[in-house]
Design a protein around this motif. Structure first.
Motif, PDB file in Angstrom:
ATOM      1  N   ASP A 168       1.085  -1.076   0.034  1.00  0.00           N
ATOM      2  CA  ASP A 168      -0.340   0.304   0.083  1.00  0.00           C
ATOM      3  C   ASP A 168       0.950   1.198   0.281  1.00  0.00           C
ATOM      4  N   SER A 170       0.418   3.883   0.553  1.00  0.00           N
ATOM      5  CA  SER A 170      -0.589   5.314   1.564  1.00  0.00           C
ATOM      6  C   SER A 170      -0.262   7.249   0.833  1.00  0.00           C
ATOM      7  N   ARG A 244      -8.902  -5.024  -3.383  1.00  0.00           N
ATOM      8  CA  ARG A 244      -8.911  -5.134  -1.236  1.00  0.00           C
ATOM      9  C   ARG A 244     -10.659  -5.526  -1.372  1.00  0.00           C
ATOM     10  N   ASP A 265       2.019   4.923  -8.593  1.00  0.00           N
ATOM     11  CA  ASP A 265       1.217   4.257  -8.148  1.00  0.00           C
ATOM     12  C   ASP A 265       0.321   4.897  -7.220  1.00  0.00           C
ATOM     13  N   ALA A 267      -3.919   4.645  -6.119  1.00  0.00           N
ATOM     14  CA  ALA A 267      -5.387   4.007  -5.484  1.00  0.00           C
ATOM     15  C   ALA A 267      -6.095   4.208  -4.733  1.00  0.00           C
ATOM     16  N   TYR A 269      -8.908   4.763  -2.238  1.00  0.00           N
ATOM     17  CA  TYR A 269      -9.765   4.563  -0.949  1.00  0.00           C
ATOM     18  C   TYR A 269     -11.139   5.164  -0.406  1.00  0.00           C
ATOM     19  N   THR A 276      -8.995   0.782   2.111  1.00  0.00           N
ATOM     20  CA  THR A 276      -9.009   0.754   0.657  1.00  0.00           C
ATOM     21  C   THR A 276      -9.363  -0.099  -0.445  1.00  0.00           C
ATOM     22  N   ILE A 279      -5.664  -1.376  -5.526  1.00  0.00           N
ATOM     23  CA  ILE A 279      -4.244  -0.636  -5.135  1.00  0.00           C
ATOM     24  C   ILE A 279      -3.579  -1.059  -6.471  1.00  0.00           C
ATOM     25  N   GLN A 281       0.291  -0.162  -9.622  1.00  0.00           N
ATOM     26  CA  GLN A 281       1.361   0.539  -9.826  1.00  0.00           C
ATOM     27  C   GLN A 281       2.027  -0.065 -11.673  1.00  0.00           C
TER      28      GLN A 281
END
Length: 285
Positions: A168, A170, A244, A265, A267, A269, A276, A279, A281
């Motif tokens: 993750d 973040s 997730r 990267d 994500a 949320y 999450t 995620i 990449q």
């Protein structure tokens, strides 16, 4: 390796009927690396369908296909493969864990595509058995795009098995998305993926969800469309996402991305950044 070739895309009506029937049967099959391959040569892109897909995912018009769009074209073959009597897992209830796409070069939106799909070998997972559905697209006999869809068939699992996960990053939010309750139905119309968990509250509750959830591949497409609008996408790259927590509809979510030396990267949320949903990449080739 046995191969089944099609002159046209299999119809969704018969595919979903076969999927339900395959879920009720007991498979008597030991998977190996020489499983069934499905081929759809000379597939043409319906430009109205492509426009509808761009609209629901956020990709801007352009001369090349959105990087996630060939997945939609291969999806009927995924269903056909998973509903075949030789397939070792029951299709309904399979969990989509991750998806990895490699674009070797942009695909022209008017290109004629040769699509091939087959399943990969199984492996142990803490919650059951994991397997891949591998897809590839060729243009003029050149591989230009590949896709690995990683799926989980739930069982007792192996406690010592390793779950392959992205870390993750973040990320701080760079955008907020307000997702309406009909998003699953809109994406289903554009993609053909009419799994009941995505459509209505009651149909999702029948499968244990409090209300309908967004498609994972919609979330991946929307994330990449957002990155493309912000800073563009390279011509050749590999992008993986892990799914997730389910993204319930309607909802408000945070999207964040960060680029470091060409590697992006990203994500998704929930509104409070406590859960999450996705995620990902992206790595240039």
């Amino acid at each position: 390796m046995p191969t089944r070739r099609y002159d046209d895309t299999p119809g969704f009506g018969s595919l979903y009927a076969r999927t339900v029937k395959a879920t009720l049967r007991k498979a008597e099959y030991e998977p190996d690396e020489d499983g069934l391959t499905l081929e759809l040569p000379q597939a043409a892109v319906d430009q109205d369908h492509l426009a509808a897909y761009r609209e629901v995912t956020g990709f801007s018009p352009g001369p090349a296909l959105p990087v996630t769009y060939p997945h939609v074209l291969a999806f009927p073959l995924h269903l056909d493969l998973m509903s075949d009597p030789s397939f070792p897992y029951r299709p309904m209830g399979i969990v989509h864990l991750s998806n990895t796409i490699t674009q070797l070069r942009p695909i022209p939106m008017h290109a004629e595509l040769d699509i091939r799909v087959h399943s990969g070998p199984e492996r142990a997972h803490p919650k059951g058995t994991v397997f891949d559905i591998e897809s590839e697209v060729r243009v003029f006999n050149e591989v230009v795009w590949t896709d690995t869809t990683t799926l989980l068939s739930r069982s007792s699992g192996t406690s010592s098995a390793h779950a392959d996960l992205l870390s993750d990053p973040s990320l701080e939010p760079s955008a907020w998305w307000d997702l309406r309750g009909n998003l699953g139905r809109r994406y289903a119309a554009a993609s053909g993926d009419r799994n009941p968990i995505h459509l209505f509250k009651l149909s999702a509750q029948a499968f244990g969800f409090p209300r309908q959830i967004a498609h994972g591949m919609w979330a991946k497409a929307a994330a990449l469309a957002s990155i493309q609008r912000a800073e563009g996408l390279p011509d050749a790259f590999t992008v993986r996402v892990d799914f997730r927590k389910p993204l319930l509809l309607p909802s408000r979510v945070q999207f964040g991305h960060r680029s470091t030396d060409g590697v992006v990267d990203f994500a998704i949320y929930d509104e409070t950044h406590d859960l999450t949903h996705l995620i990902g990449q992206l790595q240039p080739r």
